[in-house]
Design an enzyme around this catalytic site. Structure first.
Site, PDB file in Angstrom:
ATOM      1  N   GLY A 163       2.857   1.691   3.616  1.00  0.00           N
ATOM      2  CA  GLY A 163       4.046   2.523   3.682  1.00  0.00           C
ATOM      3  C   GLY A 163       4.479   2.878   5.088  1.00  0.00           C
ATOM      4  O   GLY A 163       5.139   3.895   5.308  1.00  0.00           O
ATOM      5  N   GLY A 164       4.075   2.062   6.065  1.00  0.00           N
ATOM      6  CA  GLY A 164       4.469   2.328   7.445  1.00  0.00           C
ATOM      7  C   GLY A 164       3.557   3.300   8.163  1.00  0.00           C
ATOM      8  O   GLY A 164       3.729   3.555   9.356  1.00  0.00           O
ATOM      9  N   LYS A 200       0.798 -10.272  15.513  1.00  0.00           N
ATOM     10  CA  LYS A 200       1.940 -10.550  16.371  1.00  0.00           C
ATOM     11  C   LYS A 200       3.164  -9.840  15.814  1.00  0.00           C
ATOM     12  O   LYS A 200       3.408  -9.837  14.614  1.00  0.00           O
ATOM     13  CB  LYS A 200       2.200 -12.058  16.411  1.00  0.00           C
ATOM     14  CG  LYS A 200       3.443 -12.486  17.161  1.00  0.00           C
ATOM     15  CD  LYS A 200       3.322 -12.273  18.651  1.00  0.00           C
ATOM     16  CE  LYS A 200       4.552 -12.796  19.378  1.00  0.00           C
ATOM     17  NZ  LYS A 200       4.510 -12.454  20.817  1.00  0.00           N
ATOM     18  N   ILE A 202       6.787  -9.774  14.911  1.00  0.00           N
ATOM     19  CA  ILE A 202       7.848 -10.751  14.677  1.00  0.00           C
ATOM     20  C   ILE A 202       9.189 -10.103  15.024  1.00  0.00           C
ATOM     21  O   ILE A 202       9.602  -9.135  14.394  1.00  0.00           O
ATOM     22  CB  ILE A 202       7.855 -11.218  13.206  1.00  0.00           C
ATOM     23  CG1 ILE A 202       6.466 -11.747  12.810  1.00  0.00           C
ATOM     24  CG2 ILE A 202       8.931 -12.275  12.992  1.00  0.00           C
ATOM     25  CD1 ILE A 202       6.008 -12.938  13.594  1.00  0.00           C
ATOM     26  N   LYS A 236      11.699   2.032   3.727  1.00  0.00           N
ATOM     27  CA  LYS A 236      12.882   1.385   3.156  1.00  0.00           C
ATOM     28  C   LYS A 236      13.943   2.414   2.767  1.00  0.00           C
ATOM     29  O   LYS A 236      13.624   3.497   2.277  1.00  0.00           O
ATOM     30  CB  LYS A 236      12.477   0.573   1.929  1.00  0.00           C
ATOM     31  CG  LYS A 236      11.435  -0.494   2.227  1.00  0.00           C
ATOM     32  CD  LYS A 236      10.846  -1.061   0.941  1.00  0.00           C
ATOM     33  CE  LYS A 236       9.717  -2.022   1.227  1.00  0.00           C
ATOM     34  NZ  LYS A 236       9.036  -2.472  -0.015  1.00  0.00           N
ATOM     35  N   ARG A 291       1.172  -2.248  -7.566  1.00  0.00           N
ATOM     36  CA  ARG A 291       1.775  -1.215  -8.414  1.00  0.00           C
ATOM     37  C   ARG A 291       3.236  -1.570  -8.661  1.00  0.00           C
ATOM     38  O   ARG A 291       3.749  -2.555  -8.132  1.00  0.00           O
ATOM     39  CB  ARG A 291       1.705   0.138  -7.709  1.00  0.00           C
ATOM     40  CG  ARG A 291       2.302   0.100  -6.301  1.00  0.00           C
ATOM     41  CD  ARG A 291       2.479   1.456  -5.700  1.00  0.00           C
ATOM     42  NE  ARG A 291       2.764   1.404  -4.271  1.00  0.00           N
ATOM     43  CZ  ARG A 291       3.935   1.110  -3.728  1.00  0.00           C
ATOM     44  NH1 ARG A 291       4.963   0.803  -4.506  1.00  0.00           N
ATOM     45  NH2 ARG A 291       4.105   1.109  -2.418  1.00  0.00           N
ATOM     46  N   VAL A 294       9.127   1.252  -5.892  1.00  0.00           N
ATOM     47  CA  VAL A 294      10.272   2.165  -5.960  1.00  0.00           C
ATOM     48  C   VAL A 294      11.539   1.397  -6.330  1.00  0.00           C
ATOM     49  O   VAL A 294      12.354   1.840  -7.139  1.00  0.00           O
ATOM     50  CB  VAL A 294      10.482   2.882  -4.603  1.00  0.00           C
ATOM     51  CG1 VAL A 294      11.697   3.799  -4.658  1.00  0.00           C
ATOM     52  CG2 VAL A 294       9.244   3.663  -4.204  1.00  0.00           C
TER      53      VAL A 294
END
Length: 449
Positions: A163-164, A200, A202, A236, A291, A294
């Site tokens: 989730g970042g 790396k 991107i 997101k 899972r 969202v």
């Protein structure tokens, strides 16, 4: 299954209850003090308080949830997304208590939840992965060597992250040195282990994911892709399907890789294989979410399928309703907008009472909301008010309908990102569909100066 407990809250709890009602499955909700007046509590057949408002005193206390499940004698537990949904120990405990965990087996969750193990599994299955360290990086000297080999900028990531959270971009060796220990400490605090690894970075990347579904009878299919590249702080904001910027050949190759990834770990139930795509449309495995996502309504909109229904059927031991890939088709274009109670300029949460909550109308729109007018958005949880899914015959039609929809939305009592969406859907860069994960930040910078 005749009765299930939903170990979650808000819009996803309401979403699961909706399908259960259609299947005549009884539902048991659990709620915290802050959520006692929320819609999902009233929608369930039975509801039980499980603790105080803080998430670590309610929705993350698995003993309280399991106690309610045993008292209610439920057949299974649906974890929704977030919270305990990807907690392998919770999935194991549910099974040990004689109930069905409505998701993949705990061994799969554990393996794919460890980003280093997941990378290894994908490499063994010949699924392309981002160039990076072969495993965890124990010390800064090793990290320097790996970074020098793959080239800066690099992403420093927690192996147990998601989730970042627990990842940071390092432009050079100095940044790597500055962030190495703090990232390990953050990983330990959030995920229980301090292991980190390098990948790396991107540049000008797109974030595209493929929905997969498997059962216990050896069937595994994909349900096409979702473009999730409109992000802020690696979270997101807008998702759409089909992806507007990838060739048919790239998509087909990506679908094949996603299915290969699922079969490599004998995946069952709903899952998502996430890829990062570079400017030349080379794609690399990013992670597997074990899972329901969202953004699953985007897939439901274009396929006409009910993914929660599929989850329940597979969890009950049945085969996929559509076992052959050629039986599954997509139609039209769908875009999901996550409406948050937050300042659209800073993205800081904006808790408060929803004194007005009015949505635009139309057959083309689906609102998955965890709130109704008069409810309070509290500071205890993610401030997402709803997901608004717009379906069109094609992308141009979907964007036109989105503009009409948001012109009819009225939310008062809290700040929201609705004005941001109005600006985005009229921006040439978004309309072109060639946006990358950096696009939103650039858009905000350009529109704030």
């Amino acid at each position: 299954m005749q009765k299930i407990l939903i170990a979650n809250r808000g819009e996803i709890a309401s979403r699961i209850i909706k399908t259960c009602k259609q299947l005549n499955i009884q539902t048991v909700a659990v709620y915290s003090d802050a959520d006692q007046d929320m819609p999902f509590v009233k929608e369930a057949d039975v509801a039980h308080r499980i603790g105080e408002s803080q998430v670590n005193r309610s929705y993350l206390v698995m003993e309280n949830i399991l106690d309610v499940a045993k008292r209610e004698q439920v057949d299974g537990i649906h974890p929704g997304y977030g919270l305990l949904s990807e907690n392998a120990n919770f999935a194991r405990r549910v099974t040990e208590e004689g109930m069905v965990f409505i998701g993949p087996a705990h061994g799969i969750i554990e393996k794919m939840g460890d980003k280093v193990e997941a990378r290894r599994a994908m490499q063994q299955a010949s699924v392309p992965v981002v160039p990076g360290s072969d495993g965890g990086v124990e010390n800064i000297e090793t990290a320097k060597l790996v970074a020098a080999e793959i080239g800066y900028p690099v992403m420093l990531k927690a192996s147990g992250g998601g989730g970042g959270i627990g990842m940071i971009r390092c432009e050079n060796e100095q940044a790597l040195v500055q962030n190495f220990d703090s990232t390990k400490n953050r990983a330990k605090a959030y995920f229980g282990k301090e292991e980190v690894f390098l990948e790396k970075c991107i540049e000008n990347a797109r974030h595209v994911e493929v929905q997969i579904f498997g059962d216990d009878h050896g069937n595994l299919v994909h349900l096409f892709e979702r473009n999730c590249s409109v992000q802020r702080r690696n979270q997101k904001v807008i998702e759409e399907s089909p992806s507007p910027a990838l060739s048919k050949e790239t998509k087909e190759n990506m679908f094949a890789a996603a299915v290969k990834a699922g079969k490599a770990v004998h995946y069952t139930n709903a899952g998502t294989v996430e890829f990062i795509v570079d400017e030349e449309e080379n794609f690399y495995f990013l992670e597997m979410n074990t899972r329901l996502q969202v953004e699953h309504p985007v897939t439901e909109a274009i396929t006409g399928l009910d993914l929660v229904k599929w989850q329940l059927l597979v969890a009950a031991g049945e085969a996929l309703p559509l076992c052959k890939q050629e039986e599954i088709s997509a139609d039209g274009h769908a875009i999901e907008f996550r409406v948050y109670a937050e300042d659209p300029k800073t993205f800081y949460p904006s808790p408060g009472q929803l004194t007005t909550l009015a949505w635009g109308e139309g057959e083309y729109v689906r609102i998955d909301s965890g709130y109704e007018e008069g409810n309070k958005v509290t500071p205890f949880y993610d401030p997402m008010i709803s997901k608004c899914i717009i379906k069109g015959s094609d992308r141009e039609d979907a964007l036109h309908k989105a503009k009409l929809f948001f012109d009819g939305v009225s939310i008062e009592g809290v700040k929201t990102n609705v004005t941001l969406f109005k600006d985005i859907i009229e921006d040439a860069g978004f309309i072109e569909g060639t946006y990358t994960t950096q696009w939103l930040q650039d858009f905000l910078t350009a529109n704030r100066t």
